[in-house]
Scaffold this active site. Structure first.
Site, PDB file in Angstrom:
ATOM      1  N   ASP A   1      13.983  -3.217  13.371  1.00  0.00           N
ATOM      2  CA  ASP A   1      14.698  -2.145  12.599  1.00  0.00           C
ATOM      3  C   ASP A   1      14.129  -0.860  12.606  1.00  0.00           C
ATOM      4  OD1 ASP A   1      16.876  -1.116  11.229  1.00  0.00           O
ATOM      5  OD2 ASP A   1      16.060  -1.435   9.118  1.00  0.00           O
TER       6      ASP A   1
ATOM      7  N   LEU B   1       1.255   4.855   1.148  1.00  0.00           N
ATOM      8  CA  LEU B   1       0.866   5.877   2.288  1.00  0.00           C
ATOM      9  C   LEU B   1       1.402   7.196   2.165  1.00  0.00           C
ATOM     10  CD1 LEU B   1       1.352   3.415   5.186  1.00  0.00           C
ATOM     11  CD2 LEU B   1      -0.790   3.728   4.020  1.00  0.00           C
TER      12      LEU B   1
ATOM     13  N   GLU C   1       0.869  -1.249  -0.013  1.00  0.00           N
ATOM     14  CA  GLU C   1       0.078  -0.155   0.067  1.00  0.00           C
ATOM     15  C   GLU C   1       1.016   1.380   0.050  1.00  0.00           C
ATOM     16  OE1 GLU C   1      -3.348   1.977   2.950  1.00  0.00           O
ATOM     17  OE2 GLU C   1      -2.000   0.241   3.753  1.00  0.00           O
TER      18      GLU C   1
END
Length: 271
Positions: free
Chosen positions: A181, A85, A83
Site C-alpha cells: 500500500d 518517528l 516507534e
C-alpha cells in the site's frame, strides 16, 4: 472524565506507563491513530482498528530486509504501539532514498505469491492465500474478488482482463516482499531526509506493484528509478493492470468518484 481517548489510554497501559499527552494524527482514514507521550518521557504512535498483530508481523518483515520501518513496541487487543518517528521532511527531496530502500525491500524473496494472513482495508477484504502462479494470484485475489461489488459492465471487463493475465504478467520464480500500500502518505521522511515505510499491507509478488501504487497520486522522478534499478521489459504495459487494484479498493471504500479512474485504467489495459 479523562481528557484522553480510550486509544491513548490503551496504548499507555500496553507500554506499562502513564499517559501525559496525546495528539491525534492525520492520515488515519481507515483506523484511529494517536501519538502519545508517557510520564517517563517515552513517545509512541498508537493505532486502533484493523488487525494489529498482522501489521506488527508486516512491519517486522520489512525491517528484517534492511528497509526502514518503525519498530514495533507492543501489540495488544486491537491496539498497536510503534516507534514515533520524525516526519518533518519532504518527499520531493527523498526520492533517491525511497527508490533505494524499495529496492532493498524487494530483495526479500519467497517461492510463492501471497502471505500467511489475509488482511483488510476497513470493510474491503484482502485475500492473500499462497499461490504458485503470479498471474493467477493477481487475477483471483486482486481483480476478480471485486466482481460482485462493481456492477455488470466493470465486472465483465475485469473478467476479460483476468482471463488475459497469463499472457500479460510474468510467472515469478522468486516473488518479492511488497509493502502492498505504498502511496506517498505511507512514506515518512524526516527532516534529515531519512525515509520510513508505514501502514503496510505486505505480501509477496511482483515488485512493480509497489511502483504502480507510488504512481497513483505522485510522480516519482528519474532519480527514484535510477536508485531503484533496472525495470523489466513491458513495465509500462503492466502498470495500469497493477494500478487497478488500489483504484478498485478506492471505488469500494469511497464511492463512485473513483469509477472514472477504474474505467480509464481498464481502457489503458486494453479491455
Amino acid at each position: 472524565m479523562s481528557k484522553f481517548t480510550a486509544l491513548g489510554e490503551a496504548g499507555a497501559a500496553l507500554l506499562g506507563g502513564t499517559l501525559a499527552t496525546e495528539t491525534a494524527l492525520g492520515g488515519g482514514s481507515l483506523s484511529e491513530i494517536v501519538r502519545i507521550r508517557l510520564a517517563d518521557g517515552r513517545d509512541a504512535v498508537v493505532k486502533g482498528g484493523g488487525r494489529p498483530e498482522v501489521e506488527a508481523r508486516m512491519l517486522r518483515a520489512i525491517a528484517d530486509t534492511g528497509a526502514p520501518a518503525p519498530a514495533v513496541l507492543a501489540v495488544g487487543d486491537g491496539v498497536l504501539a510503534i516507534e514515533a518517528l520524525d516526519a518533518g521532511g519532504s518527499m520531493s527531496q527523498a526520492w533517491p532514498q525511497i527508490g533505494a530502500m524499495l529496492a532493498t525491500l524487494h530483495t526479500a524473496k519467497d517461492s510463492r505469491s501471497g502471505w500467511d494472513d489475509d488482511y483488510a482495508f476497513a470493510r474491503v477484504a484482502i485475500e492473500n492465500r499462497w499461490t504458485q502462479s503470479w498471474p493467477a494470484f493477481w487475477g483471483e485475489r486482486r481483480l476478480l474478488v471485486n466482481v460482485p461489488h462493481v456492477g455488470v459492465d466493470l465486472a465483465r471487463r475485469l473478467e476479460a482482463l483476468a482471463q488475459s493475465l497469463p499472457d500479460r504478467l510474468p510467472e515469478l520464480a522468486a516473488p518479492s516482499l511488497l509493502h502492498g500500500d505504498l502511496w506517498g502518505g505511507n512514506v515518512l521522511v524526516s527532516r534529515g531526509g531519512a525515509v520510513s515505510f508505514i501502514d503496510p499491507a505486505c505480501y509477496y509478488g511482483h515488485g512493480e506493484v509497489d511502483i504502480a501504487m507510488l504512481n497513483m497520486f505522485d510522480t516519482p522522478p528519474r532519480a527514484f528509478y535510477d536508485a531503484y534499478g533496472t525495470l523489466e521489459p513491458g513495465f509500462d504495459e503492466r502498470q495500469p493492470i497493477y494500478r487497478l487494484w488500489p483504484a478498485l479498493v478506492h471505488l469500494r471504500l469511497f464511492g463512485s468518484g473513483y469509477r472514472g479512474l477504474v474505467e480509464r485504467l481498464l481502457s489503458e489495459a486494453g479491455v
